[in-house]
Enzyme design. Structure first.
Site: not given
Ligand code: DX5
Ligand code: ZN
Length: 213
Positions: A30, A32, A34, A63, A65, A135, A173
């Protein structure tokens, strides 16, 4: 149950060691992403994902964001993602188009919502996504406390998926640990993302096994 350790909590000075941990004992990597705008934090970008891709033997789950997810889907596809999720809150009525764009690269598409977004908002997309990411903390930071209302949200999405005959998976998550994994599994979760619980542990493989239950 599939376990997806979040590299946000990995040791960035020894990233390869932590990728090998995922390769050895987990199912999904996974990642992330951002942007400091959609969420008040900046994580890492293409060079890090491309470096991880060189040694990853498990599918990479990106993922996003970020605002304007449509601008970056292609770059993450080319960086080796097998799964890409974007926030409904960042795409709104463009969500359909973002899902199609992700699919155009032969990648699994996921839609994500924060804990304060009513689950019904994403019901129109459940027929075309491959997974839903709920989330269980507000996106932006690792190491937050799990929000208990998540169980009911999982059940509501599961019920709707069943009603429409969708085989889309449910991923959760944020603040996931062996303490809540069993209850999440019972509620209908298919993929557990865990950052701190895995990488801040003495024995990450043991935590992954415990999450799998
Ligand atoms: C939060 C991220 C999570 C985070 C989870 O915005 O999407 O993937 O890394 O970290 P833990 O498991 O520590 O809550
Ligand atoms: Zn995440």
């Amino acid at each position: 149950m599939l376990i997806a350790p979040s590299m946000l909590a990995a040791d960035f000075l020894h990233l390869s060691k932590d990728v090998e941990t995922v390769n050895a004992c987990a199912d999904i990597i996974h990642l992330d992403i951002m942007d400091g705008t959609f969420v008040p934090n900046i994580s890492f970008g293409f060079p890090v994902v491309e470096a991880i891709a060189k040694i990853a033997r498990k599918p990479m789950d990106v993922h996003l964001m970020i605002v304007h997810p449509e601008k970056y889907v292609e770059r993450f596809a080319k960086a080796g993602a097998s799964m890409i999720s974007f926030h409904y809150e960042a795409a709104l009525e463009e969500s359909d188009a973002v899902i199609d764009l992700i699919h155009s690269f032969n990648i699994k598409a996921g839609i994500v919502i924060n804990p304060d977004c009513p689950v019904e908002k994403i019901f129109p997309y459940l027929g075309k996504v491959d997974y839903v990411l709920l989330m269980s903390v507000f996106a932006g930071f690792g190491g937050q406390k799990f929000i208990e209302t998540t169980y009911d949200r999982v059940k509501a999405v599961k019920k709707e998926l069943k009603r429409i005959g969708s085989k889309a998976l449910i991923e959760v998550d944020g603040g996931v640990s062996p303490q809540n994994a069993g209850k999440l599994a019972k509620a209908g979760v298919d993929i557990l993302v865990a950052g701190s619980a895995v990488f801040k542990a003495e024995d990450p493989a043991a935590v992954v096994a415990a999450l799998r239950g």
